[in-house]
Design an enzyme around this catalytic site. Structure first.
Site, PDB file in Angstrom:
ATOM      1  NE  ARG A 244      40.089  45.212  43.775  1.00 18.98           N
ATOM      2  CZ  ARG A 244      39.291  45.797  42.899  1.00 18.98           C
ATOM      3  NH1 ARG A 244      38.868  47.003  43.118  1.00 18.98           N
ATOM      4  NH2 ARG A 244      38.910  45.171  41.799  1.00 18.98           N
TER       5      ARG A 244
ATOM      6  CB  THR B 242      40.507  38.955  36.913  1.00 20.27           C
ATOM      7  OG1 THR B 242      41.317  39.764  37.786  1.00 20.27           O
ATOM      8  CG2 THR B 242      40.394  37.575  37.526  1.00 20.27           C
TER       9      THR B 242
ATOM     10  CG  ASP C  57      43.689  41.116  40.632  1.00 18.96           C
ATOM     11  OD1 ASP C  57      44.609  41.724  40.063  1.00 18.96           O
ATOM     12  OD2 ASP C  57      42.810  41.680  41.318  1.00 18.96           O
TER      13      ASP C  57
ATOM     14  NE  ARG D 265      36.110  48.045  38.775  1.00 16.83           N
ATOM     15  CZ  ARG D 265      36.932  46.990  38.702  1.00 16.83           C
ATOM     16  NH1 ARG D 265      36.463  45.785  38.876  1.00 16.83           N
ATOM     17  NH2 ARG D 265      38.216  47.161  38.452  1.00 16.83           N
TER      18      ARG D 265
ATOM     19  CG  ASP E 127      41.039  37.501  42.290  1.00 13.07           C
ATOM     20  OD1 ASP E 127      40.607  37.269  41.140  1.00 13.07           O
ATOM     21  OD2 ASP E 127      40.742  38.541  42.913  1.00 13.07           O
TER      22      ASP E 127
ATOM     23  CG  ASP F 285      34.952  36.446  42.656  1.00 14.00           C
ATOM     24  OD1 ASP F 285      35.313  37.625  42.446  1.00 14.00           O
ATOM     25  OD2 ASP F 285      34.975  35.895  43.781  1.00 14.00           O
TER      26      ASP F 285
ATOM     27  N   GLY G 138      37.215  44.697  35.729  1.00 17.14           N
ATOM     28  CA  GLY G 138      38.477  45.197  35.173  1.00 17.14           C
ATOM     29  C   GLY G 138      38.836  44.437  33.903  1.00 17.14           C
TER      30      GLY G 138
HETATM   31  O1  F6P Z   1      41.087  43.869  37.667  1.00 15.65           O
HETATM   32  C1  F6P Z   1      41.716  43.736  38.886  1.00 15.65           C
HETATM   33  C2  F6P Z   1      42.417  45.013  39.226  1.00 15.65           C
HETATM   34  O2  F6P Z   1      43.333  45.282  38.187  1.00 15.65           O
HETATM   35  C3  F6P Z   1      43.112  45.003  40.585  1.00 15.65           C
HETATM   36  O3  F6P Z   1      44.351  44.359  40.577  1.00 15.65           O
HETATM   37  C4  F6P Z   1      43.174  46.474  40.873  1.00 15.65           C
HETATM   38  O4  F6P Z   1      43.239  46.712  42.245  1.00 15.65           O
HETATM   39  C5  F6P Z   1      41.886  46.979  40.327  1.00 15.65           C
HETATM   40  O5  F6P Z   1      41.529  46.092  39.293  1.00 15.65           O
HETATM   41  C6  F6P Z   1      41.909  48.388  39.813  1.00 15.65           C
HETATM   42  O6  F6P Z   1      40.627  48.712  39.389  1.00 15.65           O
HETATM   43  P1  F6P Z   1      40.249  50.057  38.624  1.00 15.65           P
HETATM   44  O7  F6P Z   1      40.772  49.959  37.231  1.00 15.65           O
HETATM   45  O8  F6P Z   1      38.768  50.092  38.677  1.00 15.65           O
HETATM   46  O9  F6P Z   1      40.916  51.158  39.376  1.00 15.65           O
END
Ligand code: F6P
Length: 332
Positions: free
Chosen positions: A171, A125, A127, A72, A129, A103, A11
């Site tokens: 998440r 990120t 998050d 991804r 995390d 990670d 992300g």
């Molecule tokens: O990058 C982390 C994050 O933003 C999370 O907080 C979220 O759940 C997820 O990515 C969303 O991912 P995507 O953009 O692939 O839907």
């Protein structure tokens, strides 16, 4: 060493561009060539290299997103995909690779390290995390975005004397909710790390009402979903569930705002740009010192490198004192 490469993966996070700029310009300062890999590991497998020089990273320090794009890649999980990536890196003469991401991205990068390409990870990120660093790039910007939204929601919440349930990203982690909740003065913060009871949440809201509060903000991390969703539709977000429960139990009028991807965009804050610049520069120095298989992070304001194996073994600890403080301050 003559050539290094840089990619962004997972992300996107505001400040990734500032990190790319720091990598390219630090490398330029030390007379190294830099290749940018488009679309993360997908681009490694499909040979999507571009040349980067100090001018190609002009005017990006303030921009959200990533000029190298992100993805991804499922293909990179396969042995064939990884072998292709190593082959392409070798053919391009790349001796070290900077991976900017979360990670999951570093776990992928470890496969390249095992194949003999030196890797340095930069945590990015929203998050926050990732263990072994106090902050990851993007988190500070996201918290500021959420706080700005809370400020706006307060205006309408006060006018209508309602309860607003605001769902933020994260998440598996309550970091965004916890920091934004404390900074935004939310009455209740629900995070995956704490098994809160919705009945207690209702009691807190009723007691706030008795104290004369004109509105309440309940901040919910998306990761809480797992705790609440039993028996309910999986499409339903945590915030809707909380809002329904509170309305049924207390009779207060509720409204829901799910912030979604606006939290990932926007100009990075000064803190994120500074963090990205420091980590980007250090990542290049690490490669020049021949130190791969590491992540650079910030620990008590110092830049520190940690072996990736160590990073994978640990869980990012959340200071629950912040969570408690948010509730104490909002309960008066
Ligand atoms: O990058 C982390 C994050 O933003 C999370 O907080 C979220 O759940 C997820 O990515 C969303 O991912 P995507 O953009 O692939 O839907």
């Amino acid at each position: 060493m003559e050539t290094i490469a840089v990619l962004t993966s997972g992300g996107d996070a505001p400040g990734m561009n500032a990190a790319i700029r720091a990598v390219v310009r630090t490398a330029g300062y030390h007379r190294l060539s830099v290749l940018g890999v488009m679309r993360g590991f997908h681009g490694l497998i499909h040979d999507e290299f571009i040349e980067l020089n100090p001018r190609s990273v002009a005017d990006i320090i303030h921009r959200g997103g990533t000029i190298l794009k992100s993805a991804r890649s499922e293909e990179f999980r396969t042995t064939e995909g990884q072998a292709k990536a190593v082959e392409n890196l070798r053919r391009a003469g790349v001796e070290g690779l900077v991976v900017i991401g979360g990670d999951g991205s570093f776990r992928g990068a470890m496969r390249l390290q095992e194949a003999g390409i030196n890797i340095v990870g930069i945590p990015a990120t929203i998050d926050n995390d990732i263990p072994c660093t106090d902050f990851s790039i993007g988190f500070d910007t996201t918290v500021n975005t959420v706080v700005e939204v809370i400020n706006k929601i307060r205006d309408t919440a006060t006018s209508h004397e309602r309860i607003y349930v605001v769902e933020v990203m994260g998440r598996h982690s309550g970091y965004i909710a916890m920091y934004a909740g404390l900074a935004g003065g939310a009455e209740t913060v629900l995070i995956p790390e704490v098994d809160d009871s919705l009945d207690e949440v209702c009691e807190r809201l009723i007691s706030g009402y008795r104290l004369g509060k004109a509105h309440s903000i309940v901040l919910v991390a998306e990761g809480v979903g797992g705790n609440f969703k039993a028996g309910r539709s999986l499409n339903e977000s945590s915030a809707f569930h909380v809002a329904d429960y509170v309305r049924e139990k207390t009779g207060f009028e509720t409204r829901v705002t799910v912030l979604g991807h606006i939290q990932r965009g926007g100009n990075p804050t000064a803190n994120d740009r500074i963090l990205a610049s420091r980590l980007g520069a250090r990542a290049v120095e690490m490669l020049m010192e021949g130190r791969g298989g590491c992540m650079v992070g910030v620990v008590h304001t110092e830049i520190k490198a940690t072996p990736l194996e160590e990073v994978f073994k640990q869980e990012k600890a959340l200071d629950l004192g912040f969570h408690q403080l948010a509730h104490i301050l909002a309960s008066q």
